[in-house]
Design a protein around this motif. Sequence first.
Motif, short mmCIF file in Angstrom:
data_model
loop_
_atom_site.label_atom_id
_atom_site.label_comp_id
_atom_site.label_asym_id
_atom_site.label_seq_id
_atom_site.Cartn_x
_atom_site.Cartn_y
_atom_site.Cartn_z
N SER A 124 0.83 -1.21 0.00
CA SER A 124 0.00 0.00 0.00
C SER A 124 0.86 1.26 0.00
O SER A 124 0.36 2.35 -0.19
CB SER A 124 -0.91 0.00 1.23
OG SER A 124 -0.13 -0.15 2.40
N SER A 125 2.16 1.09 0.21
CA SER A 125 3.05 2.25 0.23
C SER A 125 4.48 1.75 0.04
O SER A 125 4.76 0.55 0.18
CB SER A 125 2.95 2.97 1.57
OG SER A 125 3.44 2.13 2.60
N ASP A 143 0.22 -6.11 -11.25
CA ASP A 143 -0.36 -5.05 -10.41
C ASP A 143 0.54 -4.70 -9.22
O ASP A 143 0.18 -3.88 -8.39
CB ASP A 143 -1.74 -5.47 -9.90
CG ASP A 143 -1.68 -6.68 -8.96
OD1 ASP A 143 -0.58 -7.20 -8.70
OD2 ASP A 143 -2.75 -7.11 -8.49
N GLY A 144 1.73 -5.32 -9.17
CA GLY A 144 2.68 -5.01 -8.10
C GLY A 144 2.52 -5.88 -6.87
O GLY A 144 3.34 -5.82 -5.95
N SER A 145 1.47 -6.70 -6.84
CA SER A 145 1.33 -7.59 -5.68
C SER A 145 2.29 -8.77 -5.82
O SER A 145 2.76 -9.08 -6.91
CB SER A 145 -0.12 -8.08 -5.54
OG SER A 145 -0.44 -8.99 -6.56
N VAL A 146 2.57 -9.40 -4.69
CA VAL A 146 3.64 -10.39 -4.63
C VAL A 146 3.11 -11.67 -4.00
O VAL A 146 2.52 -11.64 -2.92
CB VAL A 146 4.81 -9.86 -3.76
CG1 VAL A 146 5.90 -10.92 -3.62
CG2 VAL A 146 5.38 -8.58 -4.36
N HIS A 197 12.86 -12.78 -18.61
CA HIS A 197 14.18 -12.82 -17.99
C HIS A 197 14.50 -11.46 -17.40
O HIS A 197 14.10 -10.43 -17.92
CB HIS A 197 15.27 -13.23 -19.00
CG HIS A 197 15.48 -12.25 -20.12
ND1 HIS A 197 16.34 -11.17 -20.01
CD2 HIS A 197 14.94 -12.17 -21.35
CE1 HIS A 197 16.32 -10.49 -21.14
NE2 HIS A 197 15.48 -11.07 -21.97
N TYR A 198 15.16 -11.48 -16.28
CA TYR A 198 15.57 -10.25 -15.62
C TYR A 198 16.59 -10.61 -14.55
O TYR A 198 16.77 -11.77 -14.20
CB TYR A 198 14.42 -9.49 -14.97
CG TYR A 198 13.20 -10.32 -14.62
CD1 TYR A 198 11.99 -10.13 -15.30
CD2 TYR A 198 13.25 -11.28 -13.62
CE1 TYR A 198 10.87 -10.87 -14.98
CE2 TYR A 198 12.12 -12.03 -13.31
CZ TYR A 198 10.94 -11.82 -13.98
OH TYR A 198 9.83 -12.56 -13.67
N THR A 199 17.26 -9.56 -14.03
CA THR A 199 18.20 -9.85 -12.94
C THR A 199 17.38 -10.32 -11.75
O THR A 199 16.22 -9.95 -11.58
CB THR A 199 19.01 -8.61 -12.52
OG1 THR A 199 18.15 -7.72 -11.82
CG2 THR A 199 19.65 -7.94 -13.71
N SER A 200 18.01 -11.11 -10.92
CA SER A 200 17.25 -11.70 -9.82
C SER A 200 16.87 -10.65 -8.79
O SER A 200 16.02 -10.90 -7.94
CB SER A 200 18.03 -12.84 -9.17
OG SER A 200 19.36 -12.49 -8.94
N TYR A 201 17.46 -9.45 -8.86
CA TYR A 201 17.06 -8.40 -7.92
C TYR A 201 15.62 -7.96 -8.16
O TYR A 201 15.01 -7.33 -7.31
CB TYR A 201 18.01 -7.21 -8.03
CG TYR A 201 17.95 -6.29 -6.83
CD1 TYR A 201 18.73 -6.56 -5.72
CD2 TYR A 201 17.11 -5.19 -6.81
CE1 TYR A 201 18.68 -5.75 -4.60
CE2 TYR A 201 17.04 -4.37 -5.70
CZ TYR A 201 17.83 -4.65 -4.60
OH TYR A 201 17.76 -3.85 -3.50
N TYR A 202 15.08 -8.31 -9.33
CA TYR A 202 13.69 -8.00 -9.64
C TYR A 202 12.76 -8.52 -8.53
O TYR A 202 11.75 -7.92 -8.22
CB TYR A 202 13.33 -8.65 -10.98
CG TYR A 202 11.91 -8.44 -11.44
CD1 TYR A 202 11.52 -7.25 -12.05
CD2 TYR A 202 10.95 -9.44 -11.27
CE1 TYR A 202 10.22 -7.07 -12.48
CE2 TYR A 202 9.65 -9.26 -11.70
CZ TYR A 202 9.29 -8.07 -12.30
OH TYR A 202 8.00 -7.90 -12.73
#
Length: 403
Positions: free
Chosen positions: A28-29, A49-52, A329-334
């Motif tokens: 939420s922030s 949507d940014g949720s994990v 694919h992306y760096t694992s810091y994603y």
Amino acid sequence: MRKVILFLFVAVTLVSAEIYSLMNFQPSSGAQTELFRSLAFEVVQIHEDGSVDFVANSLERRTILENGLSVTIKIADMQAYYQARNGTGRSMGGFYTWDEVSVWIDSLVAANPTITSVQSIGNTYQDRPQRVVKISVNNSFNDDDPAMANAWYDGLIHAREGAAMRNVRYWMMWLCSNYERNGYNGYQATWLLENREIWCLPVNNVDGWVYNESTSPGGGGMHRKNMNWTAGGDGIDLNRNWSVDWGGAGSSGDPGSQTYRGTGPLSEPESSNIDTFWQSHVPAQMHSTHTYSNALIYPWGWTSSPTTHAAAYSTQGEMMVQWATGEEHYTSYYFGPSAGNTRDHAYGVHGAMSWNHETGASFAGFWPSATEVVKLSRRNLRSYLVTACLAGCQYDPHEPGVP
Ligand SMILES: [Zn+2]
């Protein structure tokens, strides 16, 4: 209401065997996101949507409550969920027990005596062998030809990721069965075996796999870490036990956490055996298979800074995605920081182009259905071909990145 349900769930599971839940965190922030990251949960997927999505055990469910994180429960008891889906009647739900894999390794080597050999590179915490199969025309296990680049493949560093082992197993079978055959597959396999030394460790965390067999013989076991419980928790996350930024963010110092890093870099035999092996068989490409989220991730994981080989990683990653279809694919810091992970170590210490391959979509999860795991094995074969082909080629940095 949501918190009441979670509270009741925490209270119930405190007094029973470990239960793993699939949770979704909705930030939420920025402060909530930072708080979530600081707690070093095991993140399995980040949605648009940014949720994990992340996995929580009993300790971590308490942590969620204590910190007031906004979460929903997607699957309350993942082990029960996968057990129900896999049905009964097949050992490990068709994913092969350790004994079955070991017999299969022996039969593969017996059937292919000129292109394979097998050795243990050391024992696990509970004294089981970590069995590596070498596949190459130069098949003598202890003869490493410097003219033939090494490509490393492993599965099941996390004991609940059965599809990872199935993918590596399929790759091993494909190489052996296509060697010296006609056609495109035959040409590719023969060229690889004549020009590469391919090292495969299909079951890395043997003890954890055997433990999952004991608690859930029909498959679906959710134990992740190794079986060194001496610190008071339930093992060490072998993917946080490596040396690059060991102890940093995204790993936990709490022995009950699923990302518990252990007492020091390479404290666990499972990781130190592999590091010792890599010192004398330096991998040009390191391809470690996990489940899930259909992602190929690469260094760095410990920092958001790019590696000095970021362009090469991106180019090769795109090839692997195109060939394996439908992946990102992306760096694992994603996924947020993950200090002490395998890929940062293989790249930062040994100079390997290093890949953490999260096989399968969220519906497949940790224990895909029988039909889905075959599809994944066929699809991921193509990304294994890329790492084997490119080992020692222009994209291989040949020298360690600077941690
Ligand atoms: Zn994993």
